[in-house]
Motif scaffolding. Structure first.
Motif, PDB file in Angstrom:
ATOM      1  N   GLY A 466      23.054  32.980  59.122  1.00  0.00           N
ATOM      2  CA  GLY A 466      23.313  34.104  60.112  1.00  0.00           C
ATOM      3  C   GLY A 466      22.107  34.882  60.254  1.00  0.00           C
ATOM      4  O   GLY A 466      21.052  34.367  60.632  1.00  0.00           O
ATOM      5  N   THR A 467      22.366  36.225  60.321  1.00  0.00           N
ATOM      6  CA  THR A 467      21.298  37.202  60.829  1.00  0.00           C
ATOM      7  C   THR A 467      19.794  36.991  60.098  1.00  0.00           C
ATOM      8  O   THR A 467      18.579  36.887  60.380  1.00  0.00           O
ATOM      9  CB  THR A 467      21.557  38.765  60.692  1.00  0.00           C
ATOM     10  OG1 THR A 467      22.798  38.799  61.449  1.00  0.00           O
ATOM     11  CG2 THR A 467      20.879  39.686  61.363  1.00  0.00           C
ATOM     12  N   VAL A 470      17.902  33.887  61.104  1.00  0.00           N
ATOM     13  CA  VAL A 470      17.304  34.273  62.612  1.00  0.00           C
ATOM     14  C   VAL A 470      16.365  35.169  62.458  1.00  0.00           C
ATOM     15  O   VAL A 470      15.070  34.870  63.015  1.00  0.00           O
ATOM     16  CB  VAL A 470      18.347  34.906  63.455  1.00  0.00           C
ATOM     17  CG1 VAL A 470      17.894  35.345  64.841  1.00  0.00           C
ATOM     18  CG2 VAL A 470      19.583  33.984  63.724  1.00  0.00           C
ATOM     19  N   ASN A 471      16.289  36.268  61.638  1.00  0.00           N
ATOM     20  CA  ASN A 471      15.161  37.304  61.430  1.00  0.00           C
ATOM     21  C   ASN A 471      13.884  36.349  60.640  1.00  0.00           C
ATOM     22  O   ASN A 471      12.907  36.849  60.827  1.00  0.00           O
ATOM     23  CB  ASN A 471      15.489  38.499  60.642  1.00  0.00           C
ATOM     24  CG  ASN A 471      16.647  39.261  61.676  1.00  0.00           C
ATOM     25  OD1 ASN A 471      16.217  39.264  62.749  1.00  0.00           O
ATOM     26  ND2 ASN A 471      17.592  39.813  60.921  1.00  0.00           N
ATOM     27  N   ALA A 502      25.183  34.183  65.350  1.00  0.00           N
ATOM     28  CA  ALA A 502      24.577  35.247  64.712  1.00  0.00           C
ATOM     29  C   ALA A 502      23.254  35.604  65.724  1.00  0.00           C
ATOM     30  O   ALA A 502      22.674  34.653  66.097  1.00  0.00           O
ATOM     31  CB  ALA A 502      24.319  34.907  63.571  1.00  0.00           C
ATOM     32  N   THR A 503      23.056  36.849  66.027  1.00  0.00           N
ATOM     33  CA  THR A 503      21.740  37.074  66.800  1.00  0.00           C
ATOM     34  C   THR A 503      20.870  37.957  65.644  1.00  0.00           C
ATOM     35  O   THR A 503      21.201  37.556  64.508  1.00  0.00           O
ATOM     36  CB  THR A 503      22.216  38.328  67.796  1.00  0.00           C
ATOM     37  OG1 THR A 503      22.812  39.613  67.114  1.00  0.00           O
ATOM     38  CG2 THR A 503      23.365  37.606  68.674  1.00  0.00           C
ATOM     39  N   GLY A 504      19.823  38.419  66.064  1.00  0.00           N
ATOM     40  CA  GLY A 504      19.070  39.085  65.267  1.00  0.00           C
ATOM     41  C   GLY A 504      19.481  40.289  64.663  1.00  0.00           C
ATOM     42  O   GLY A 504      19.079  40.867  63.676  1.00  0.00           O
ATOM     43  N   GLY A 505      20.795  40.892  65.086  1.00  0.00           N
ATOM     44  CA  GLY A 505      21.200  42.119  64.535  1.00  0.00           C
ATOM     45  C   GLY A 505      22.603  42.367  64.783  1.00  0.00           C
ATOM     46  O   GLY A 505      23.037  43.383  64.394  1.00  0.00           O
ATOM     47  N   GLY A 506      23.445  41.183  64.681  1.00  0.00           N
ATOM     48  CA  GLY A 506      24.831  41.273  64.977  1.00  0.00           C
ATOM     49  C   GLY A 506      25.581  39.783  65.010  1.00  0.00           C
ATOM     50  O   GLY A 506      24.848  38.972  64.849  1.00  0.00           O
ATOM     51  N   GLU A 507      26.862  39.768  65.520  1.00  0.00           N
ATOM     52  CA  GLU A 507      27.284  38.381  65.678  1.00  0.00           C
ATOM     53  C   GLU A 507      28.179  38.501  67.159  1.00  0.00           C
ATOM     54  O   GLU A 507      28.574  39.460  67.449  1.00  0.00           O
ATOM     55  CB  GLU A 507      28.252  38.076  64.549  1.00  0.00           C
ATOM     56  CG  GLU A 507      27.556  37.988  63.467  1.00  0.00           C
ATOM     57  CD  GLU A 507      28.627  37.635  62.175  1.00  0.00           C
ATOM     58  OE1 GLU A 507      30.117  37.739  62.602  1.00  0.00           O
ATOM     59  OE2 GLU A 507      28.391  37.449  60.932  1.00  0.00           O
TER      60      GLU A 507
END
Length: 615
Positions: A466-467, A470-471, A502-507
């Motif tokens: 998930g996030t 990614v981060n 998942a993005t860096g700050g959400g889905e």
């Protein structure tokens, strides 16, 4: 050559001075410099074009609109090798009404001077043949090829078409010449006026016949109206809200693009076309150039044009088409409702045609298109890398990398990683290490022009997670100057099934995008399978190595060295003392210890399996 930051047209030439590419730009300096920057961001086709550019020229204009008009004019004039050049090779087609005493209706490819009446020309052979076939069935016009009145024989038995009510059987004398000719006239009105017009016309005739007490004739007209309405219901590709418009969609895969066009008039789909080209430009540029080129071959421009994404220079293109039409033209991107469904249909058509062209399935191309749109990418991701970490409570920590190219697994590009930077359980740190090592290899091989492997820059990276994952990886890409590579995670639900992106700050929800969902699920399952398979092999190897550590003087490192050299414990058992001494770190004494351990003698020369001699 110093270029200005002004709108204009640039002209690229080869060593012989021949024009090989013409383009336009809002700011010439910015646009042209993109071609001569890093070649790693370009397709093979673009790199090849740039390699052939010996010099270039440019023309400054006052606006982007003038640049578009000039670009179109110069492309038509010079037909450069690398420009998008739509080829309208379908020719023209006609509807022919021949005969006098007994009229005949047919679809033909050529108009000749034979005294017949011709409707057209039409650009679509499919449109013409289907229209004629539909009209003949509704109005019961024979299509068997017989010539009347020559082939009329009242003793002849009608063919099957008569009994299924698709022919009036002039051959058997079931209809008069006047009645037949009236049916042909009505068929022509149906083709040229549409179903709504013809239904109104026939209902008037039916009411008039009923008023005259000609009930048999009224019944025939009623049946014809029912046949038209039934045929119209079969035409499920309709536009209720926008009666006259064209719908465009572009699909891209493996360096090729396909533009599909659906054309509507009176709310009905009356024509469809598709064109192929090489993917030289970004998709927004491709849309602009293809649409501009398309209408340069067409006189009828509709008031509404629906497209499946952004258009570079949309304002200039709208103005150019409006001036050619003589009335305003609206170019828009449908986001919901009926027209959004038409865009989806058009895109499916372009994906299927492109798939046939490049030898892929329509599902693969459509899935990549849908995934690219979902993630907001400028182009569909042709080359996707995915990573997953596998371990047992931090032990035997490994990673797997799988590659999907064109929507399919590319197993020759799969890679395995053993985590070396630390011990223990830390998925974030593990992914950061793996991606660092991967792009260190990219820096070494990026100039080799490889189509796959570490020298290839991926179009998309998908991490199993998930996030947080990614981060953890994003700073790695930033450190290599590769922040332009799209990076996302694949989130699973409680049952270990793909749930979201998942993005860096959400889905991003993905369940309602069936094609993209299936592709991402396949990637997630494959990278998990590949990484856990490697983990199990390493775990088994570790367990095997532990049997070697039972030998005096053999620790983990020497056991690993032995397995690396001999590949298996069985091979170690069969090795001679001299062969064992060839392994790095194994002295003569250790080699003798190993040999004696497996050949029945301990350090005192006794049989290790003879318990009576044990101390």
């Amino acid at each position: 050559m110093r270029l200005p930051l002004e709108p204009g047209v640039y002209i690229m030439k080869d060593k012989n001075g021949k024009i090989i590419y013409i383009g336009k730009a809002k700011a010439l300096k910015n646009r042209v410099s993109q071609y001569f920057g890093s070649q790693n961001n370009h397709t093979i086709k673009v790199r090849k074009m740039v390699e052939n550019v010996e010099n270039f020229d440019y023309i400054i204009v006052s606006s982007e609109f003038e640049a578009l008009v000039l670009e179109c004019s110069l492309i038509k004039q010079h037909t450069p090798k690398y420009n998008i050049l739509l080829k309208d090779d379908k020719g023209y087609h006609y509807i022919k009404i021949s005969g006098e005493s007994w009229k005949n209706l047919s679809a033909v490819k050529q108009k000749i001077d034979d005294g017949a009446k011709y409707l057209g020309p039409y650009t679509s052979s499919d449109c013409v043949s289907k229209s004629v076939s539909e009209a003949c069935k509704i109005f019961k016009i024979p299509t068997c090829g017989k010539v009347f009145p020559r082939d009329i024989n009242k003793k002849t038995r009608p063919c099957l078409n008569f009994y299924i009510k698709q022919c009036s059987a002039p051959c058997a004398g079931k209809i008069s010449a006047d009645e037949h000719n009236k049916a042909v006239d009505n068929a022509v009105k149906f083709i040229t006026g549409g179903s709504d017009f013809m239904i109104k016309e026939l209902k008037k005739q039916m009411e008039a016949a009923s008023d005259r007490l000609e009930f048999e004739k009224a019944a025939v007209l009623r049946d014809t109206v029912n046949a038209i309405e039934k045929t119209s219901k079969k035409q499920n590709v309709v536009s209720q809200k926008t009666k006259e418009q064209d719908v465009f969609a572009v699909s891209e895969a493996m360096g090729k693009v396909c533009m599909s066009v659906l054309r509507f008039s009176e709310g009905r789909l009356y024509d469809s076309e598709y064109f192929f080209s090489d993917a030289i430009e970004e998709i927004p540029d491709v849309r602009e150039k293809m649409i501009a080129d398309y209408y340069s071959m067409r006189d009828n421009i509709p008031p509404n044009i629906a497209v499946d994404g952004e258009i570079e220079g949309a304002e200039a293109l709208t103005r150019m088409l409006s001036e050619k039409r003589g009335k305003s033209v609206r170019i828009y991107i449908p986001e919901k409702g009926e027209n959004a469904s038409l865009i989806k249909l058009c895109r499916s058509n372009s994906a299927e045609k492109l798939a046939q062209k490049i030898g892929r399935t329509g599902r693969d191309v459509a899935a990549l298109d849908e995934l690219g749109t979902l993630l907001g990418l400028s182009d569909p991701p042709e080359y996707i890398e995915s990573y997953d970490i596998s371990h047992t409570d931090g032990a035997d920590n490994v990673a797997g990398m799988v590659v999907f190219k064109g929507g399919r697994p590319l197993k020759s590009a799969y890679r395995r990683f053993e985590i070396k930077g630390f011990s223990g359980q830390d998925d974030y740190r593990s992914l950061a290490e793996v991606l660092t090592r991967r792009f260190n290899e990219y820096e070494k091989h990026k100039d080799e022009g490889n189509a796959e492997g570490f020298g290839k820059k991926p179009d998309l990276i998908l991490l199993d997670g998930g996030t947080g994952q990614v981060n953890a990886v994003k700073p790695v890409l930033d450190s290599f100057g590769l922040s332009d590579i799209p990076l996302f995670g694949m989130v699973k639900d409680g049952k270990h099934r793909t749930r979201a992106i998942a993005t860096g700050g959400g889905e991003i929800a993905i369940n309602d995008r069936r094609k993209a969902f299936t592709l991402v699920s396949d990637i997630q399952e494959e990278v998990h399978r590949f990484s856990i398979e490697y983990h199990r092999k390493k775990q088994a190897k570790t367990m095997t190595a532990m049997t070697l550590t039972e030998i005096d003087g053999i620790g983990k490192e020497k056991a690993k060295a032995l397995l690396t050299h001999f590949k298996s414990v069985s091979a170690v058992k069969k090795a001679s003392v001299e062969e064992l001494k060839q392994v790095r770190g194994i002295s003569g004494g250790l080699a003798l210890n190993i040999y004696n351990y497996y050949h029945g003698e301990n350090d005192f020369g006794a049989n290790k399996n003879d318990k009576s001699n044990n101390i």
